[in-house]
Design an enzyme around this catalytic site. Sequence first.
Site, PDB file in Angstrom:
ATOM      1  N   TYR A  33      15.080 -33.127  65.330  1.00  0.00           N
ATOM      2  CA  TYR A  33      14.943 -34.250  66.246  1.00  0.00           C
ATOM      3  C   TYR A  33      16.265 -34.988  66.410  1.00  0.00           C
ATOM      4  O   TYR A  33      17.215 -34.758  65.655  1.00  0.00           O
ATOM      5  CB  TYR A  33      13.838 -35.207  65.779  1.00  0.00           C
ATOM      6  N   ARG A  52      25.038 -32.567  67.854  1.00  0.00           N
ATOM      7  CA  ARG A  52      24.368 -32.421  66.548  1.00  0.00           C
ATOM      8  C   ARG A  52      23.059 -31.644  66.687  1.00  0.00           C
ATOM      9  O   ARG A  52      22.702 -30.854  65.816  1.00  0.00           O
ATOM     10  CB  ARG A  52      24.123 -33.782  65.893  1.00  0.00           C
ATOM     11  N   LYS A 147      18.992 -32.151  60.882  1.00  0.00           N
ATOM     12  CA  LYS A 147      18.115 -33.298  61.167  1.00  0.00           C
ATOM     13  C   LYS A 147      16.685 -32.815  61.428  1.00  0.00           C
ATOM     14  O   LYS A 147      16.215 -32.788  62.564  1.00  0.00           O
ATOM     15  CB  LYS A 147      18.663 -34.093  62.356  1.00  0.00           C
ATOM     16  N   GLU A 179      22.619 -41.481  50.761  1.00  0.00           N
ATOM     17  CA  GLU A 179      22.515 -42.236  52.018  1.00  0.00           C
ATOM     18  C   GLU A 179      21.245 -43.070  51.988  1.00  0.00           C
ATOM     19  O   GLU A 179      20.504 -43.060  51.001  1.00  0.00           O
ATOM     20  CB  GLU A 179      22.523 -41.284  53.221  1.00  0.00           C
ATOM     21  N   LEU A 203      23.179 -36.586  56.155  1.00  0.00           N
ATOM     22  CA  LEU A 203      23.254 -36.312  57.583  1.00  0.00           C
ATOM     23  C   LEU A 203      24.577 -36.863  58.114  1.00  0.00           C
ATOM     24  O   LEU A 203      24.981 -37.979  57.756  1.00  0.00           O
ATOM     25  CB  LEU A 203      22.091 -36.998  58.305  1.00  0.00           C
TER      26      LEU A 203
HETATM   27  N1  PDD Z   1      17.932 -41.685  61.508  1.00  0.00           N
HETATM   28  N2  PDD Z   1      20.924 -40.404  57.610  1.00  0.00           N
HETATM   29  C1  PDD Z   1      19.618 -40.151  57.827  1.00  0.00           C
HETATM   30  C2  PDD Z   1      18.808 -39.550  56.727  1.00  0.00           C
HETATM   31  C3  PDD Z   1      19.045 -40.458  59.077  1.00  0.00           C
HETATM   32  O1  PDD Z   1      17.744 -40.187  59.287  1.00  0.00           O
HETATM   33  C4  PDD Z   1      19.843 -41.050  60.089  1.00  0.00           C
HETATM   34  C5  PDD Z   1      19.290 -41.380  61.447  1.00  0.00           C
HETATM   35  C6  PDD Z   1      21.195 -41.310  59.800  1.00  0.00           C
HETATM   36  C7  PDD Z   1      22.131 -41.913  60.820  1.00  0.00           C
HETATM   37  O2  PDD Z   1      22.413 -41.014  61.870  1.00  0.00           O
HETATM   38  P1  PDD Z   1      22.786 -41.551  63.323  1.00  0.00           P
HETATM   39  O3  PDD Z   1      23.908 -42.505  63.159  1.00  0.00           O
HETATM   40  O4  PDD Z   1      23.139 -40.343  64.073  1.00  0.00           O
HETATM   41  O5  PDD Z   1      21.511 -42.239  63.844  1.00  0.00           O
HETATM   42  C8  PDD Z   1      21.707 -40.960  58.559  1.00  0.00           C
HETATM   43  C9  PDD Z   1      17.297 -41.922  62.801  1.00  0.00           C
HETATM   44  C10 PDD Z   1      17.836 -43.105  63.506  1.00  0.00           C
HETATM   45  C11 PDD Z   1      15.786 -41.957  62.624  1.00  0.00           C
HETATM   46  O6  PDD Z   1      15.317 -41.139  61.861  1.00  0.00           O
HETATM   47  O7  PDD Z   1      15.098 -42.766  63.261  1.00  0.00           O
END
Ligand code: PDD
Length: 283
Positions: A33, A52, A147, A179, A203
């Site tokens: 996703y 990504r 992801k 994280e 991620l």
């Molecule tokens: N989550 N790490 C994890 C485990 C995440 O699920 C996310 C993003 C990030 C940050 O990635 P980005 O900057 O590309 O959003 C880091 C999204 C927002 C979600 O699951 O809703």
Amino acid sequence: MTRTVYVNGDYVPEDQARISVFDRGFLFADGVYEVTSVLDGKLIDFAGHAARLARSLAELDMAAPCSDAELLEIHRDLVARNNVTEGLVYLQVTRGAADRDFAYPEHPSPTLVLFTQHKILANSPVAEKGLKIISVEDIRWGRRDIKTVQLLYPSMAKMMAKKAGADDAWMVEDGLITEGTSNNAYIVKGGRIITRHLGNEILAGITRTAILRFAREAQMVVEERAFTLEEAKAADEAFITSATSFVHPVVQIDDAVLGNGTPGPVARRLREIYLEACRSAAI
Ligand code: PDD
């Protein structure tokens, strides 16, 4: 209000959208996703999310459901059809429906679903208040760089935080922070911004890439390395980044209050820079 969602080529009212009970996303969490934020009705960093997504799909031997140009068009259509000025577009690709079998089907036909959500992003109260974080053990699988929709442990960790009266959790593996449950984690010590280096353990956040670039452009010192929970508790300040939070300050980790317990100057500054840059680059 009934939203219009996108399912495999069709725009349909959300209560008429249908996915097979045999979909491998449902049966095996065999799907990936992306979440792209929307500000002023425009998409933030679409190119980063599309790149990504392509990588996640490739790592799982899944075919791309359509071209990036088509994806952009679908994102824009949904934003327009649902009058989203601020919020997000959620996209999910699964390996599609097939008889239940652990092995991938020989001729999969992927499922592509997108929907929108309204959400206040720019004036989020959390940006003023800051987050209280608890630390939890990181027991997720070893390919967190992909992801995938396997989000049960992050959900459990958010519930642990809620039960403890906190806002979110940071995950710890071998004493080192990986994280946040759905965001990347940063600490600031002696003016240096420290965040875990990329690898299979975290991620590669699209917001992370942008924030580190903006920080370096603003002559801030960035260290991409693992840091311990103890270092985090002794930090001057801390923050998280993600598509839906941009930059949110962290004011407490477990029992340790950071600084004077209010958002720190580095997090504030980076949020300002990020918002301004995103607004002008949004498409
Ligand atoms: N989550 N790490 C994890 C485990 C995440 O699920 C996310 C993003 C990030 C940050 O990635 P980005 O900057 O590309 O959003 C880091 C999204 C927002 C979600 O699951 O809703």
